[in-house]
Design a protein around this motif. Structure first.
Motif, PDB file in Angstrom:
ATOM      1  N   ASN A 125      31.840  70.148  56.662  1.00 18.86           N
ATOM      2  CA  ASN A 125      30.356  70.084  56.812  1.00 18.86           C
ATOM      3  C   ASN A 125      29.434  70.456  55.551  1.00 18.86           C
ATOM      4  N   PRO A 126      28.991  69.633  54.888  1.00 21.59           N
ATOM      5  CA  PRO A 126      28.482  70.017  53.394  1.00 21.59           C
ATOM      6  C   PRO A 126      27.215  70.851  53.868  1.00 21.59           C
ATOM      7  N   ARG A 127      26.570  70.902  54.742  1.00 17.52           N
ATOM      8  CA  ARG A 127      25.658  71.908  55.125  1.00 17.52           C
ATOM      9  C   ARG A 127      25.683  73.392  55.206  1.00 17.52           C
ATOM     10  N   ILE A 128      26.967  73.457  55.196  1.00 17.40           N
ATOM     11  CA  ILE A 128      27.449  74.930  55.611  1.00 17.40           C
ATOM     12  C   ILE A 128      27.189  75.967  54.004  1.00 17.40           C
ATOM     13  N   GLY A 129      26.515  76.858  54.250  1.00 18.32           N
ATOM     14  CA  GLY A 129      26.193  77.584  52.922  1.00 18.32           C
ATOM     15  C   GLY A 129      26.474  79.291  53.478  1.00 18.32           C
ATOM     16  N   LEU A 130      25.918  79.876  52.841  1.00 22.07           N
ATOM     17  CA  LEU A 130      26.234  81.430  52.989  1.00 22.07           C
ATOM     18  C   LEU A 130      25.291  82.112  54.266  1.00 22.07           C
ATOM     19  N   ALA A 131      24.011  81.403  54.307  1.00 22.84           N
ATOM     20  CA  ALA A 131      23.167  81.784  55.414  1.00 22.84           C
ATOM     21  C   ALA A 131      23.776  81.443  56.732  1.00 22.84           C
ATOM     22  N   GLU A 132      24.501  80.271  56.772  1.00 22.21           N
ATOM     23  CA  GLU A 132      25.280  79.661  58.106  1.00 22.21           C
ATOM     24  C   GLU A 132      26.337  80.710  58.639  1.00 22.21           C
ATOM     25  N   LEU A 156      36.692  82.629  59.951  1.00 22.70           N
ATOM     26  CA  LEU A 156      37.556  82.013  59.215  1.00 22.70           C
ATOM     27  C   LEU A 156      38.059  80.947  59.960  1.00 22.70           C
ATOM     28  N   SER A 157      38.493  81.008  61.267  1.00 21.37           N
ATOM     29  CA  SER A 157      38.731  79.917  62.019  1.00 21.37           C
ATOM     30  C   SER A 157      37.630  78.824  62.130  1.00 21.37           C
ATOM     31  N   TRP A 158      36.494  79.220  62.313  1.00 19.25           N
ATOM     32  CA  TRP A 158      35.342  78.294  62.406  1.00 19.25           C
ATOM     33  C   TRP A 158      35.246  77.534  61.020  1.00 19.25           C
ATOM     34  N   LEU A 159      35.546  78.144  60.060  1.00 18.42           N
ATOM     35  CA  LEU A 159      35.437  77.389  58.711  1.00 18.42           C
ATOM     36  C   LEU A 159      36.384  76.541  58.368  1.00 18.42           C
ATOM     37  N   ASP A 160      37.696  76.832  59.078  1.00 14.40           N
ATOM     38  CA  ASP A 160      39.030  76.117  58.770  1.00 14.40           C
ATOM     39  C   ASP A 160      38.577  74.590  59.784  1.00 14.40           C
ATOM     40  N   HIS A 161      37.647  74.737  60.521  1.00 12.50           N
ATOM     41  CA  HIS A 161      37.527  73.647  61.378  1.00 12.50           C
ATOM     42  C   HIS A 161      36.321  72.948  60.976  1.00 12.50           C
ATOM     43  N   GLU A 162      35.240  73.658  60.229  1.00  8.94           N
ATOM     44  CA  GLU A 162      33.788  73.154  59.684  1.00  8.94           C
ATOM     45  C   GLU A 162      33.764  72.905  58.238  1.00  8.94           C
ATOM     46  N   PHE A 163      34.818  73.239  57.650  1.00  9.16           N
ATOM     47  CA  PHE A 163      34.563  73.185  56.240  1.00  9.16           C
ATOM     48  C   PHE A 163      34.134  71.939  55.663  1.00  9.16           C
ATOM     49  N   GLN A 181      36.364  87.219  46.044  1.00  2.67           N
ATOM     50  CA  GLN A 181      35.386  86.449  45.757  1.00  2.67           C
ATOM     51  C   GLN A 181      34.299  86.440  46.801  1.00  2.67           C
ATOM     52  N   SER A 182      33.328  85.662  46.564  1.00  2.00           N
ATOM     53  CA  SER A 182      32.113  85.733  47.599  1.00  2.00           C
ATOM     54  C   SER A 182      32.647  84.822  48.391  1.00  2.00           C
ATOM     55  N   ALA A 183      31.804  84.769  49.783  1.00  2.00           N
ATOM     56  CA  ALA A 183      32.159  84.104  50.837  1.00  2.00           C
ATOM     57  C   ALA A 183      31.892  82.538  50.426  1.00  2.00           C
ATOM     58  N   TYR A 184      30.955  82.105  49.747  1.00  3.67           N
ATOM     59  CA  TYR A 184      30.564  80.852  49.356  1.00  3.67           C
ATOM     60  C   TYR A 184      31.771  80.442  48.468  1.00  3.67           C
ATOM     61  N   ALA A 185      32.320  81.219  47.627  1.00  4.33           N
ATOM     62  CA  ALA A 185      33.351  80.867  46.844  1.00  4.33           C
ATOM     63  C   ALA A 185      34.901  80.528  47.703  1.00  4.33           C
ATOM     64  N   TYR A 186      34.891  81.422  48.775  1.00 10.62           N
ATOM     65  CA  TYR A 186      35.994  81.190  49.416  1.00 10.62           C
ATOM     66  C   TYR A 186      36.019  79.935  50.098  1.00 10.62           C
ATOM     67  N   LEU A 187      34.673  79.384  50.505  1.00 13.63           N
ATOM     68  CA  LEU A 187      34.531  78.082  51.252  1.00 13.63           C
ATOM     69  C   LEU A 187      34.953  77.199  50.304  1.00 13.63           C
ATOM     70  N   ILE A 188      34.442  77.151  49.008  1.00 17.41           N
ATOM     71  CA  ILE A 188      34.846  76.232  47.942  1.00 17.41           C
ATOM     72  C   ILE A 188      36.398  76.080  48.001  1.00 17.41           C
ATOM     73  N   ARG A 244      38.042  74.285  50.854  1.00 19.49           N
ATOM     74  CA  ARG A 244      37.789  72.604  50.520  1.00 19.49           C
ATOM     75  C   ARG A 244      38.787  72.334  49.626  1.00 19.49           C
ATOM     76  N   LEU A 245      38.852  72.849  48.220  1.00 23.22           N
ATOM     77  CA  LEU A 245      39.683  72.496  47.446  1.00 23.22           C
ATOM     78  C   LEU A 245      41.154  72.426  47.826  1.00 23.22           C
ATOM     79  N   ARG A 246      41.674  73.387  48.596  1.00 24.95           N
ATOM     80  CA  ARG A 246      42.975  73.422  49.172  1.00 24.95           C
ATOM     81  C   ARG A 246      43.322  72.275  49.988  1.00 24.95           C
ATOM     82  N   LYS A 247      42.080  71.974  51.110  1.00 26.85           N
ATOM     83  CA  LYS A 247      42.415  70.685  51.894  1.00 26.85           C
ATOM     84  C   LYS A 247      42.509  69.592  50.947  1.00 26.85           C
ATOM     85  N   ALA A 248      41.737  69.166  49.781  1.00 24.15           N
ATOM     86  CA  ALA A 248      41.685  68.108  48.979  1.00 24.15           C
ATOM     87  C   ALA A 248      43.149  68.072  48.464  1.00 24.15           C
TER      88      ALA A 248
END
Length: 278
Positions: free
Chosen positions: A184-191, A175-182, A213-220, A223-227
């Motif tokens: 990056n458009p190349r981040i997906g479920l595999a990463e 979660l901390s990594w996603l908060d810093h790397e969100f 929700q799924s992990a990718y939905a969490y990432l989306i 991103r929307l929260r930051k927007a």
């Protein structure tokens, strides 16, 4: 010494209302064929007891407790030479809805870890505050009761799975990594799965358990929260630039996703909150 407090009842019924709270140094046998009229929490502080309800019998060593709904027939007794217990009874206009929102049944056994026992510490704090008589309105006790129930939800477990707190600890690095790397458009479920050292299916299962929700939905959602933070606070940035800055590959995808999730376009959101900021 028995400690038992029945706090003052306010004229209005609170959403969560503490009825009694206390501790017994040597718990006696209780048999209630008609149950208790309100929600009843009972936990072991020392020794061990046994409680029967709804055809089930649970052993209650230290760091375990049972929550009973109103009217559930039950009995409990010591099965060690000494059984020291703590208890809370409560009701309120939102009590039933609150308990049901956690998908808790009419009677449930909880257990939790000895280390950082916030559940027992909070019960002791609530009891000391109730004994002080410093809450004639009942609102502080209502807030403390809300905190106690949420601690049961996060720190305790009802099966062999780790508690929510333990599962959150496991993925906190991700979660901390996603908060810093969100961005990056190349981040997906595999990463994300590779970062946590697990499979994609297991990762999605964990995120659905914790966040619904799924992990990718969490990432989306991240991103929307930051927007939503940047749209009103960076008026010199175009909608396209903000979309790209939070990780969307193109403006149309950003706008359509934002509209679907927030019920309005990014530009409308900016005007709504930008005007307030001005």
């Amino acid at each position: 010494m028995i400690r038992h407090v029945a706090p003052a009842f306010p004229a209005e019924t609170l959403p969560l209302q503490l009825e009694t709270i206390g501790m017994k140094p040597d718990q006696e046998i209780f048999i209630r064929p008609g149950g208790y009229p309100h929600f009843h929490w009972l936990q072991t502080l020392e020794g061990e007891g046994e409680l029967t309800a709804n055809g089930q019998t649970w052993r209650l060593p230290v760091h375990t407790g049972v929550l009973l709904a109103p009217g559930v027939p039950h009995r409990y007794q010591a099965i060690s030479s000494l059984w020291r217990t703590g208890y809370i009874t409560f009701h309120g206009s939102m009590a039933e809805a609150f308990v049901h929102s956690f998908d808790w049944k009419t009677s449930l056994r909880f257990q939790w870890e000895e280390e950082h026992d916030r559940i027992t510490a909070h019960l002791e704090s609530m009891l000391a505050f109730a004994e002080s008589g410093g809450d004639p309105s009942g609102w502080q006790s209502s807030a403390d009761l809300y905190r106690f129930l949420t601690l049961l939800r996060t720190d305790a477990r009802m099966d062999n799975r780790p508690s929510i707190s333990k599962r959150l600890e496991r993925i906190q690095g991700l979660l901390s990594w996603l908060d810093h790397e969100f961005a990056n458009p190349r981040i997906g479920l595999a990463e994300m799965a590779e970062r946590l050292g697990t499979g994609e299916r297991q990762l999605n299962s964990l995120f659905r358990e914790l966040f619904g929700q799924s992990a990718y939905a969490y990432l989306i959602h991240l991103r929307l929260r930051k927007a939503k933070e940047w749209l009103p606070s960076r008026p010199d940035w175009t909608v396209r630039r903000i979309g790209e800055a939070v990780g969307f590959r193109d403006a149309s995808h950003f706008v359509s996703t934002f509209r679907r999730k927030e019920g309005m376009t990014p530009d409308t959101y900016r005007k709504l909150y930008g005007a307030a900021a001005e």
